[in-house]
Design a protein around this motif. Structure first.
Motif, PDB file in Angstrom:
ATOM      1  N   ARG A 214       3.629   1.702   8.480  1.00 54.08           N
ATOM      2  CA  ARG A 214       4.495   0.652   8.125  1.00 54.08           C
ATOM      3  C   ARG A 214       6.106   1.035   7.994  1.00 54.08           C
ATOM      4  O   ARG A 214       6.451   2.251   8.219  1.00 54.08           O
TER       5      ARG A 214
ATOM      6  N   PHE B  56       0.764  -4.191   1.410  1.00 53.97           N
ATOM      7  CA  PHE B  56       1.461  -4.131   2.315  1.00 53.97           C
ATOM      8  C   PHE B  56       2.554  -4.773   2.597  1.00 53.97           C
ATOM      9  O   PHE B  56       3.708  -4.446   3.404  1.00 53.97           O
ATOM     10  N   ALA B  57       2.587  -5.835   1.573  1.00 50.90           N
ATOM     11  CA  ALA B  57       3.958  -6.639   1.593  1.00 50.90           C
ATOM     12  C   ALA B  57       5.250  -6.177   1.225  1.00 50.90           C
ATOM     13  O   ALA B  57       6.336  -6.146   1.461  1.00 50.90           O
TER      14      ALA B  57
ATOM     15  N   LEU C 273      -8.346  -0.681   5.132  1.00 53.58           N
ATOM     16  CA  LEU C 273      -7.882  -1.255   4.026  1.00 53.58           C
ATOM     17  C   LEU C 273      -8.391  -0.712   2.685  1.00 53.58           C
ATOM     18  O   LEU C 273      -9.196   0.182   2.837  1.00 53.58           O
TER      19      LEU C 273
ATOM     20  N   GLN D 150      -2.947  -8.498   7.818  1.00 55.41           N
ATOM     21  CA  GLN D 150      -2.289  -7.632   7.247  1.00 55.41           C
ATOM     22  C   GLN D 150      -1.234  -7.358   8.341  1.00 55.41           C
ATOM     23  O   GLN D 150       0.155  -7.026   8.138  1.00 55.41           O
TER      24      GLN D 150
ATOM     25  N   ASN E 106       2.548   0.162  -5.922  1.00 63.61           N
ATOM     26  CA  ASN E 106       1.439   0.125  -5.004  1.00 63.61           C
ATOM     27  C   ASN E 106       0.584   1.214  -5.432  1.00 63.61           C
ATOM     28  O   ASN E 106      -0.609   0.995  -5.604  1.00 63.61           O
TER      29      ASN E 106
ATOM     30  N   GLY F 291       3.145  -4.976  14.267  1.00 62.84           N
ATOM     31  CA  GLY F 291       1.711  -5.008  13.292  1.00 62.84           C
ATOM     32  C   GLY F 291       0.705  -4.314  14.050  1.00 62.84           C
ATOM     33  O   GLY F 291       0.410  -4.605  15.006  1.00 62.84           O
ATOM     34  N   SER F 292      -0.261  -3.778  13.329  1.00 61.51           N
ATOM     35  CA  SER F 292      -1.224  -2.848  13.964  1.00 61.51           C
ATOM     36  C   SER F 292      -2.544  -2.668  13.268  1.00 61.51           C
ATOM     37  O   SER F 292      -2.761  -2.594  11.848  1.00 61.51           O
TER      38      SER F 292
ATOM     39  N   THR G  52      -7.224   4.635   5.230  1.00 62.96           N
ATOM     40  CA  THR G  52      -5.995   4.002   5.050  1.00 62.96           C
ATOM     41  C   THR G  52      -4.803   4.525   5.094  1.00 62.96           C
ATOM     42  O   THR G  52      -3.751   3.719   5.454  1.00 62.96           O
TER      43      THR G  52
END
Lengths: 332, 306
Positions: A150, B101-102, B88, B145, A12, B80-81, A143
């Motif tokens: 996450r 993000f995946a 982004l 996302q 990433n 999820g938010s 970001t």
């Protein structure tokens, strides 16, 4: 490997940096710089041919020695510079006595000189350009909020960023060496990997000069060591830049701070030995290749092992501060 | 049924200032929960505590039974938010953003990425850089996302910011459809009442870091003191008199001849006489349609709202 894993996180980061095209910019700057230096070298060779009518390095080195002697004879030079010249003189004399060309013409010698000259400023500058916004950029863009909400622990995210710093340091070293080799070889020729080079000169600021431990190395081995040392210095600068990036929200401020660190380092080193405890500062210890070259360190008592230890301490300190702050702070 | 989101006496103190003051609420699966309050009331701070960006000073937040502090990773796998704007990477394409993000989620493959792209109807532009997107498209990518990891809780902080009326309507229908199909919980914050009124099953109203009321939209509206508008000869004098009466909860001048009040409709006769006695002509007394806005003004003490 199950997601999310560290490798994916590093991918990433590489993706983010890659698409910002910073590395492309750095590569272009590198190509331009190396081309200019190569051309300068070319002109120098031309001039020498014109003046001396020969390219024999012995003649050139002898001329160098005579020049240095003349400068030493003048009374107006400063003590520190005089010492530098004296070491230079002794080294050149040693090379001449042992019939070894210190500047064997060829691309490998160009690489050697580029790394030794670029170590304290150009290479760290490049890593700063690539890495300075690795955390603060996410703060600026907002970001960081998406990134840190996450299901991945914060320390893992920062670890991935640090590994990316190390990865880009390696890529930067390789790119620099390749660009130097490819471009300078056009003028200087591509051979010289096995040319002997002397290392192990011992000089100290108090004036002692010893050739007791001098031995010859093939160029490729010497280069491997020099690039390795340059990697260490660049990685240390990258790590400190990472810490600054965590602490300072504004990328421009972060770059400013890192520039101040670099430039004050070169200034302090050249100011010399009056302030002896400055040897514990990280930026005075960047010139690792000088130990390989056998130049006198800026301050008495500095050795390669000493400098490496100082760099290690500062790196660990920077990592502790960066990780602690990154994992603890509230994100607004 | 176990609540998907549970806050138990959560507070946040910064320095000496209490930003969030002892709030508690729960959200059930399949419920759209509206979070309403003026700017600066603490909605965004609360949401940031929910997603682990800010640590609460005290109290406990659980997501699907997982403590956000102690089991951060497990808790975040269910959420999820979009916090504030859809944040982004502008220099990456839409698809690259989703790939980034995946890789931070368990079990999201390329097929799932394509699925959410189709879901938010972004197929045509997904391989363009996000910097070229309109705000509405960024919003949709943000939702894609947020949905990537098949969350049980979807958090949308001010999702309608910058959307045109059509976009707002589309978003509302989208969320409704999503909730019906997947039974997830949605937390939507907004400072715009009309949105929340149409979208949310239940609403919490925040003011100065406190939750002042929680209930269904119907319940909240029913709990209102009715609004009464007075058309009079001198609104300023009338307002003074009305405001001093214990039967009136709120009296504000709307224009030079109109005073808007919140009060029991049965007390209008007495007040009418009092106004006439002090020489103010009363032209009409009118009961106003009750809205959430009235409640909002009542509860937040007439804070400015958009």
């Amino acid at each position: 490997m199950r997601n999310p894993n560290l490798l994916g996180l590093v991918r990433n980061e590489v993706m983010k940096i890659g698409s910002k095209r910073r590395f492309a910019v750095v590569s272009i700057i590198l190509v331009i710089l190396v081309s200019m230096f190569t051309y300068a070298q070319y002109r120098q060779i031309e001039e020498q041919l014109e003046k001396q009518g020969t390219l024999d390095w012995r003649v050139e080195l002898q001329q160098d020695i005579v020049d240095t002697q003349n400068r030493l004879a003048s009374s107006s030079i400063q003590d520190e510079f005089r010492q530098f010249l004296e070491f230079d003189l002794k080294q050149n004399q040693y090379y001449l006595d042992n019939d070894i060309n210190p500047n064997y013409p060829g691309a490998p010698t160009f690489i050697r000189i580029f790394f030794s000259q670029g170590l304290t400023l150009v290479l760290p500058l490049f890593i700063i350009v690539i890495m300075a916004d690795i955390v603060s950029g996410e703060q600026n863009d907002g970001t960081i909020k998406t990134l840190l909400s996450r299901p991945v622990k914060r320390w893992k995210i920062l670890l991935a960023k640090w590994l990316t710093v190390l990865l880009y340091t390696s890529v930067l070293m390789a790119t620099t060496a390749i660009v130097c080799y490819a471009i300078s070889g056009i003028v200087l020729g591509y051979d010289g990997w096995t040319a002997p080079i002397l290392t192990g000169f011992q000089a100290s600021p108090s004036g002692a000069f010893s050739t007791e431990f001098v031995h010859t190395l093939p160029m490729w081995e010497y280069l491997l060591m020099a690039v390795g040392l340059a990697w260490i210095v660049t990685a240390v600068v990258g790590t400190i830049a990472l810490m600054v990036s965590v602490l300072v929200k504004n990328t421009a401020t972060g770059i400013g701070i890192m520039m101040a660190v670099l430039i004050s380092g070169t200034l302090l080193s050249s100011l010399g030995s009056s302030w002896t405890s400055s040897k514990y500062l990280v930026n005075v210890n960047f010139n690792l290749i000088s130990y390989l070259d056998g130049q006198a360190p800026p301050i008495e008592g500095m050795t390669l092992a000493f400098s490496l230890a100082v760099l290690a301490c500062w790196t660990i300190g920077a990592l502790i501060v960066a990780f602690w702050n990154f994992t603890q702070k509230d994100i607004y | 049924m176990e609540p998907t989101v549970k806050l138990e006496s959560v507070s946040k103190v910064i320095g000496k200032k209490t930003i969030i003051d002892n709030i508690s609420f729960e959200i059930q699966p399949g419920e759209v929960f509206g979070f309403l309050g003026p700017n600066g009331a603490g909605k965004t701070t609360t949401i940031r505590m929910l997603v682990g960006l800010i640590k609460p000073t005290s109290g406990k937040i659980t997501i699907c039974g997982h403590d956000v502090r102690k089991q951060f990773v497990k808790a975040m796998e269910h959420i999820g938010s979009i916090v504030e704007n859809p944040e982004l990477y502008k220099y990456l394409t839409g698809r690259e953003n989703l790939e980034v993000f995946a890789r931070m989620l368990p079990d999201v493959d390329a097929a799932r990425i394509q699925e959410v792209i189709d879901l938010v109807d972004l197929t045509a532009r997904v391989d363009d850089q996000v910097r070229t997107y309109s705000l509405g498209m960024r919003q949709r990518l943000g939702i894609a996302q947020a949905l990537l990891g098949r969350p049980d809780v979807l958090i949308l902080d001010e999702p309608t910011n910058g959307l045109d009326p059509m976009g707002i309507r589309d978003l509302r229908l989208f969320i409704r459809k999503l909730v019906e199909e997947t039974n997830l919980s949605v937390l939507v914050s907004s400072h715009i009442l009309s949105e929340i009124e149409l979208l949310a099953d239940r609403v919490a109203i925040m003011s100065y870091g406190k939750i002042v009321q929680v209930g269904t939209v119907r319940e909240l509206v029913d709990s209102l003191s009715p609004g009464v508008d007075w058309r009079v000869s001198d609104a300023f004098a009338a307002q003074k008199l009305l405001a001093s009466s214990p039967d009136v909860q709120l009296a504000e001048v709307k224009d030079e001849h109109t005073v808007h009040t919140l009060m029991d409709i049965r007390k209008t006769g007495g007040l009418n006489r009092a106004l006439l006695d002090s020489g103010i002509e009363v032209w009409t007394v009118e009961r106003r349609v009750q809205t959430l806005e009235d409640l909002f003004i009542q509860l937040t003490g007439g804070d400015h709202i958009a």
